[in-house]
Design a protein around this motif. Structure first.
Motif, short mmCIF file in Angstrom:
data_model
loop_
_atom_site.label_atom_id
_atom_site.label_comp_id
_atom_site.label_asym_id
_atom_site.label_seq_id
_atom_site.Cartn_x
_atom_site.Cartn_y
_atom_site.Cartn_z
N ALA A 435 0.83 -1.21 0.00
CA ALA A 435 0.00 0.00 0.00
C ALA A 435 0.87 1.26 0.00
O ALA A 435 0.67 2.17 -0.81
N VAL A 436 1.85 1.28 0.88
CA VAL A 436 2.71 2.47 1.00
C VAL A 436 3.56 2.66 -0.24
O VAL A 436 3.66 3.76 -0.79
N LYS A 437 4.17 1.59 -0.70
CA LYS A 437 5.10 1.73 -1.82
C LYS A 437 4.36 2.10 -3.11
O LYS A 437 4.78 2.99 -3.85
N TYR A 438 3.27 1.40 -3.36
CA TYR A 438 2.55 1.67 -4.61
C TYR A 438 2.06 3.13 -4.62
O TYR A 438 2.22 3.85 -5.60
N ALA A 439 1.49 3.57 -3.49
CA ALA A 439 1.00 4.96 -3.42
C ALA A 439 2.14 5.96 -3.60
O ALA A 439 1.96 7.02 -4.19
N ASP A 440 3.30 5.60 -3.11
CA ASP A 440 4.46 6.48 -3.20
C ASP A 440 4.95 6.60 -4.65
O ASP A 440 5.56 7.60 -5.03
N ASP A 458 -7.22 0.71 0.44
CA ASP A 458 -8.50 0.30 -0.14
C ASP A 458 -8.30 -0.90 -1.08
O ASP A 458 -7.36 -0.94 -1.86
N LEU A 459 -9.22 -1.86 -1.00
CA LEU A 459 -9.11 -3.03 -1.89
C LEU A 459 -9.64 -2.73 -3.29
O LEU A 459 -9.49 -3.53 -4.20
N GLN A 460 -10.30 -1.58 -3.45
CA GLN A 460 -10.79 -1.16 -4.76
C GLN A 460 -9.99 0.06 -5.19
O GLN A 460 -9.57 0.84 -4.35
N GLY A 461 -9.82 0.22 -6.49
CA GLY A 461 -9.17 1.44 -6.96
C GLY A 461 -7.69 1.26 -7.18
O GLY A 461 -7.15 0.15 -7.08
N LYS A 462 -7.02 2.37 -7.45
CA LYS A 462 -5.61 2.32 -7.83
C LYS A 462 -4.74 2.23 -6.58
O LYS A 462 -4.19 3.23 -6.12
N THR A 463 -4.66 1.03 -6.03
CA THR A 463 -3.90 0.84 -4.79
C THR A 463 -3.07 -0.44 -4.86
O THR A 463 -3.35 -1.34 -5.65
N PRO A 465 -2.98 -2.80 -2.48
CA PRO A 465 -3.81 -3.96 -2.10
C PRO A 465 -4.70 -4.47 -3.24
O PRO A 465 -4.88 -5.68 -3.39
N TYR A 466 -5.24 -3.56 -4.06
CA TYR A 466 -6.06 -4.01 -5.20
C TYR A 466 -5.22 -4.85 -6.16
O TYR A 466 -5.65 -5.89 -6.64
N LEU A 467 -4.00 -4.40 -6.40
CA LEU A 467 -3.14 -5.15 -7.32
C LEU A 467 -2.75 -6.50 -6.75
O LEU A 467 -2.72 -7.51 -7.45
#
Ligand code: ARG
Length: 583
Positions: A435-440, A458-463, A465-467
């Protein structure tokens, strides 16, 4: 070895040549109007200009020549002369089978380099703070990307292990425990094996000493003295330094480990400092060193400067080396030991003048070769959710660890309820780091962003966890097929747009990788991963793969799933993101 699109570009270039036109390069772009084709070639306008011809006429010549070859499902002209291409199913199927054989065909490199990266910079005896997050994430991902693209890479943790912070900590230890042998000049015995301080102690000692020095000039003076003394090699203080290094480095390592940030070399500023005497001699011999108010400086101004570039301070009037000198000495060492073609530095944008001075001095003094590339790769700030600099609730500096814990707390709630105990913790940690790395890595490198653990997890959207969730689902589909004894080794059919769009999406990978390595920003990769995963999920929801009766179609879909899965795994790995088995 070329990627799918590169092969098509080559082919079209040949055809254009056969039509009697010369063009440097042919670039195919993802079509902006998918109803006309998958990809488009927009270069005819430029050709028309060069040859003073009507673009439509040239486009027609090219298209007529290609049409009869039956290479594509469709090729047509839109507007004044845009050429649209729709690839044939056979072409697309063949490509997926090739990717199945070798997922690396998009990563070829004719001109591999040796690249040295500097994205650590954590300071010994101080806690890693939120400011260290982006250099660790972006730097690590750039290293993995450069490496995946066939370059040789190595990264140095470049610890801040030689400056005043350590002096401050030593002074405070001395104040609290003056009886320790490290401070006794007449001590001749063996120093203790155990460190007198733990990392928890350091986390208290440094902020305390640093605040005190700000208020109390005589304390600051004592800190300067003890810093100069250990830098001068005082036996007792060096023994204490070793302890502080050991304790602090272990903790720094632990946190970099949490972030999947790795360094091949664990050196620090102190290692570069060993080279300062020989570097200084060399610079003097080259007659680059000038005296200025008791200090030694190197003039690095250039004629066409549009901003002030002050001289690089080599040796201060009190005889000590500056931050610039340390970096120059490290370049000296790196060129000597590792001979890189390029050195990449990641820090926030505020250090740009520092690196400008250092790079100019290194080039002027020919410490690097003429074609050695020194690159400063700055990045924007991560702020708190209010858009202001990140602080703890009581206004203190947020440590990196506390920040990761905030993400952990949110992600832990997302893990399936039937997963418990140690496994639950391990999975929650992997999801949090994703979550942290992808958002970063989503924003363009220089763009600021706000930390928002609820949104990031969030499990939905561009995150992240979703991936992870989607990628794990691909794997679980493949596992179920295997358990049911369904074999798949090749793709032979495309059913409709749902599977076809997944394949069209994958064709773009090479250009995404090129863009990422050229801009030194991972945003195109995070974007691509999200889009491609969405295309796959759309396909997944429209088809019942495991109960499909047409066996050839079922095999084709499973193989496509495997290729997309492998592709996701590889790209997530480049971003430094680990995938749990379930979540
Ligand atoms: N330790 C430095 C700091 O905290 C960052 C070091 C960056 N790398 C370098 N080669 N100067 O500001």
């Amino acid at each position: 070895m070329n990627s799918f699109i590169e092969k098509e570009e080559k082919f079209i270039k040949e055809i254009i040549k056969e039509c009697g036109y010369d063009t440097e390069e042919v670039v195919l772009n993802v079509s902006s109007r998918p109803e006309f084709g998958d990809y488009q070639y927009n270069g005819v306008m430029a050709l028309a200009k060069t040859y003073s011809k009507n673009p439509r006429e040239i486009a027609t010549e090219i298209v007529d020549k290609i049409k009869v070859m039956n290479r594509y499902k469709d090729i047509n002209i839109a507007g004044p002369g845009f050429i649209n291409i729709t690839f044939s199913d056979e072409q697309l199927i063949k490509h997926i089978n090739e990717l199945n054989e070798n997922i690396n065909i998009n990563y070829h490199n004719e001109n591999p380099k040796t690249i040295f990266l500097d994205y650590g910079g954590a300071n010994v005896a101080k806690a890693l703070h939120v400011g260290h997050l982006r250099s660790a994430n972006i730097g690590e991902a750039l290293k993995r990307l450069a490496n995946a693209l066939g370059n040789k890479t190595m990264a140095d943790a470049h610890l801040g292990d030689w400056g005043r912070p350590i002096g401050l900590v030593m002074l405070e230890i001395k104040k609290r425990n003056p009886e320790l042998p490290y401070f006794d000049e007449n001590f001749n015995g063996e120093y203790p094996k155990e460190s007198p301080v733990t990392n928890e102690d350091l986390m208290i000692l440094y902020p305390y000493a640093s605040n005190k020095a700000k208020e109390d000039e005589s304390y600051m003076e004592e800190a300067r003295e003890i810093t100069a003394k250990f830098q001068d090699g005082d036996k007792g203080l060096m023994a204490l330094w070793e302890h502080i290094m050991y304790v602090s480095k272990n903790d720094i390592k632990r946190i970099y480990d949490r972030l999947n940030t790795t360094f091949e070399i664990w050196e620090g500023e102190s290692d570069g400092n060993n080279y300062i005497p020989e570097l200084t001699d060399y610079l003097k011999e080259k007659q680059l060193v000038e005296e200025s108010q008791g200090a030694l400086v190197i003039n690095v101004k250039e004629e066409n400067d549009d901003h002030e570039v002050p001289p690089l301070l080599l040796i201060k009037s009190n005889g000590s080396a500056s931050y610039e000198t340390t970096d120059l000495a490290c370049i000296w060492e790196r060129m000597k030991k590792w001979k890189p073609d390029e050195i990449w530095y990641l820090t926030d944008a505020r250090q740009s003048l520092h690196f400008e001075q250092v790079f100019r001095a290194a080039q002027k003094a020919k410490i690097v070769k003429e074609d050695t590339k020194l690159e400063f790769i700055p990045f924007g700030t991560m702020n708190g959710s209010d858009g202001k600099p990140f602080k703890t609730r009581d206004g203190g500096v947020m440590t990196l660890e506390a920040l990761l814990d905030l993400a952990y707390e949110e992600c832990e709630k997302k893990v399936l309820p039937n997963i418990t105990g140690e496994e639950r913790k391990e999975i929650a940690e992997k999801v949090a780091i994703a979550a942290v790395k992808y958002a970063d890595l989503i924003p363009f490198r220089l763009t600021d962003y706000n930390f928002d653990p609820i949104k990031f997890s969030d499990l939905q959207g561009k995150t992240g966890p979703y991936l992870l969730y989607s990628t794990i689902r691909m794997k679980s589909l493949l596992n179920k097929a295997e358990e049911a004894g369904i074999k798949y080794s090749k793709m032979s059919q495309i059913k409709d747009d749902s599977d076809r769009n997944v394949i069209i999406g994958i064709l773009n990978l090479r250009s995404v990788l090129n863009k990422a390595i050229n801009t030194k920003s991972l945003n195109d990769i995070t974007d691509y991963l999200y889009k491609e995963t969405n295309l796959y999920n759309n396909f997944y929801s429209q088809n019942r793969i495991l109960i499909e009766e047409d066996k050839e179609l079922q095999e084709s879909w499973l193989l496509l799933t495997k290729v997309i899965y492998d592709n996701n795994v590889k790209l997530l790995d480049i971003l430094g993101i680990e995938i749990p088995n379930r979540m």
